[in-house]
Scaffold this motif. Structure first.
Motif, PDB file in Angstrom:
ATOM      1  N   UNK A 100       0.833  -1.205   0.000  1.00 41.07           N
ATOM      2  CA  UNK A 100       0.000   0.000   0.000  1.00 41.07           C
ATOM      3  C   UNK A 100       0.866   1.252   0.000  1.00 41.07           C
ATOM      4  N   UNK A 101       1.928   1.260   0.792  1.00 36.96           N
ATOM      5  CA  UNK A 101       2.827   2.415   0.823  1.00 36.96           C
ATOM      6  C   UNK A 101       3.534   2.627  -0.513  1.00 36.96           C
ATOM      7  N   UNK A 102       3.822   1.548  -1.211  1.00 37.41           N
ATOM      8  CA  UNK A 102       4.526   1.654  -2.493  1.00 37.41           C
ATOM      9  C   UNK A 102       3.648   2.245  -3.590  1.00 37.41           C
ATOM     10  N   UNK A 103       2.329   2.134  -3.434  1.00 39.52           N
ATOM     11  CA  UNK A 103       1.443   2.574  -4.520  1.00 39.52           C
ATOM     12  C   UNK A 103       0.466   3.679  -4.114  1.00 39.52           C
ATOM     13  N   UNK A 104       0.552   4.154  -2.890  1.00 37.81           N
ATOM     14  CA  UNK A 104      -0.438   5.110  -2.392  1.00 37.81           C
ATOM     15  C   UNK A 104      -0.345   6.453  -3.116  1.00 37.81           C
ATOM     16  N   UNK A 105      -1.503   7.059  -3.318  1.00 37.91           N
ATOM     17  CA  UNK A 105      -1.599   8.432  -3.790  1.00 37.91           C
ATOM     18  C   UNK A 105      -2.122   9.221  -2.598  1.00 37.91           C
ATOM     19  N   UNK A 106      -1.270  10.054  -2.023  1.00 39.51           N
ATOM     20  CA  UNK A 106      -1.634  10.765  -0.800  1.00 39.51           C
ATOM     21  C   UNK A 106      -2.760  11.751  -1.091  1.00 39.51           C
ATOM     22  N   UNK A 107      -3.789  11.730  -0.237  1.00 36.66           N
ATOM     23  CA  UNK A 107      -4.981  12.554  -0.426  1.00 36.66           C
ATOM     24  C   UNK A 107      -4.913  13.865   0.342  1.00 36.66           C
ATOM     25  N   UNK A 108      -4.253  13.849   1.489  1.00 32.36           N
ATOM     26  CA  UNK A 108      -4.186  15.025   2.346  1.00 32.36           C
ATOM     27  C   UNK A 108      -2.794  15.159   2.933  1.00 32.36           C
ATOM     28  N   UNK A 109      -2.370  16.403   3.150  1.00 32.43           N
ATOM     29  CA  UNK A 109      -1.069  16.663   3.750  1.00 32.43           C
ATOM     30  C   UNK A 109      -1.175  17.879   4.661  1.00 32.43           C
ATOM     31  N   UNK A 110      -0.582  17.775   5.852  1.00 25.49           N
ATOM     32  CA  UNK A 110      -0.437  18.920   6.750  1.00 25.49           C
ATOM     33  C   UNK A 110       1.009  18.946   7.233  1.00 25.49           C
ATOM     34  N   UNK A 111       1.465  20.098   7.664  1.00 17.85           N
ATOM     35  CA  UNK A 111       2.801  20.225   8.235  1.00 17.85           C
ATOM     36  C   UNK A 111       2.650  20.426   9.733  1.00 17.85           C
ATOM     37  N   UNK A 112       3.359  19.600  10.507  1.00 14.62           N
ATOM     38  CA  UNK A 112       3.204  19.593  11.958  1.00 14.62           C
ATOM     39  C   UNK A 112       4.567  19.750  12.614  1.00 14.62           C
ATOM     40  N   UNK A 113       4.684  20.733  13.502  1.00 20.55           N
ATOM     41  CA  UNK A 113       5.876  20.910  14.327  1.00 20.55           C
ATOM     42  C   UNK A 113       5.695  20.083  15.588  1.00 20.55           C
ATOM     43  N   UNK A 114       6.514  19.053  15.728  1.00 23.65           N
ATOM     44  CA  UNK A 114       6.398  18.108  16.841  1.00 23.65           C
ATOM     45  C   UNK A 114       7.517  18.393  17.840  1.00 23.65           C
ATOM     46  N   UNK A 115       7.169  18.651  19.122  1.00 23.57           N
ATOM     47  CA  UNK A 115       8.195  18.966  20.105  1.00 23.57           C
ATOM     48  C   UNK A 115       8.927  17.750  20.687  1.00 23.57           C
ATOM     49  N   UNK A 116       8.479  16.548  20.337  1.00 27.67           N
ATOM     50  CA  UNK A 116       9.081  15.333  20.882  1.00 27.67           C
ATOM     51  C   UNK A 116       8.062  14.211  20.892  1.00 27.67           C
ATOM     52  N   UNK A 117       8.186  13.256  21.820  1.00 23.75           N
ATOM     53  CA  UNK A 117       7.270  12.113  21.851  1.00 23.75           C
ATOM     54  C   UNK A 117       5.804  12.554  21.868  1.00 23.75           C
ATOM     55  N   UNK A 118       4.946  11.708  21.266  1.00 24.41           N
ATOM     56  CA  UNK A 118       3.515  11.979  21.177  1.00 24.41           C
ATOM     57  C   UNK A 118       2.734  10.809  21.756  1.00 24.41           C
ATOM     58  N   UNK A 119       1.451  11.052  22.031  1.00 29.48           N
ATOM     59  CA  UNK A 119       0.586  10.024  22.598  1.00 29.48           C
ATOM     60  C   UNK A 119      -0.698   9.951  21.775  1.00 29.48           C
TER      61      UNK A 119
END
Length: 169
Positions: A100-119
């Motif tokens: 799926x990753x090899x053939x996916x056509x991305x539908x949406x994109x956002x840019x996110x500033x991540x300060x470190x680990x997430x939950x």
């Protein structure tokens, strides 16, 4: 080598019906969810239209995984959340990720500033009171990421949503 489908190798987080949310660990206690009579945070998460969207939480932003309250897991390699929409088994779903990753056509994109680990957790849960088995901690290096999302159907009875993190240099 650990295969995705090995027992105990993947932890899935589920929702009670609303969206899941990915919150920077440092801002987790600022998330109120649907706590008591105050549902403002949960309502903001529900208002996100699309597979992904950002909302303010504390001093940063959280990523809302919208549309479907699908069971969700994180795969460190390829750095993506996998959302289980339809599949006959976990093994079938996870075996389809690479293709799926090899053939996916991305539908949406956002840019996110991540300060470190997430939950990752159900957006209805208050961040400060969520139980260990109701959340998933994901190690992420601080930085800016392009978050790309798409729903894919790699096989007739298998549909998943991919949400991948790509570092922006």
């Amino acid at each position: 080598m650990v295969r995705y489908g090995d027992p105990g190798a993947i932890d899935w987080i589920e929702s009670g019906g609303g969206p899941l949310i990915v919150i920077p660990e440092e801002s987790l206690s600022a998330w109120r969810g649907a706590d008591g009579e105050d549902w403002k945070d949960y309502d903001r998460a529900c208002a996100v239209d699309g597979h992904v969207g950002l909302i303010a939480v504390g001093q940063s932003h959280a990523l809302v995984l919208g549309f479907d309250p699908a069971s969700t897991a994180f795969l460190p390699n390829p750095g993506a959340f996998v959302r289980w929409i339809a599949a006959d088994s976990e093994e079938e779903l996870l075996d389809s990720v690479e293709g799926a990753l090899a053939s996916v056509v991305w539908e949406e994109t956002v840019t996110w500033d991540v300060p470190g680990p997430v939950v990752l957790l159900d957006s209805a849960c208050p961040g400060g009171g969520v139980h260990e088995d109701e959340r998933l901690r994901v190690e992420m290096a601080a930085g800016r990421y392009r978050v790309q999302a798409a729903e894919v159907t790699p096989a007739p009875r298998t549909t998943l949503c991919l949400v991948q993190f790509v570092p922006v240099t």
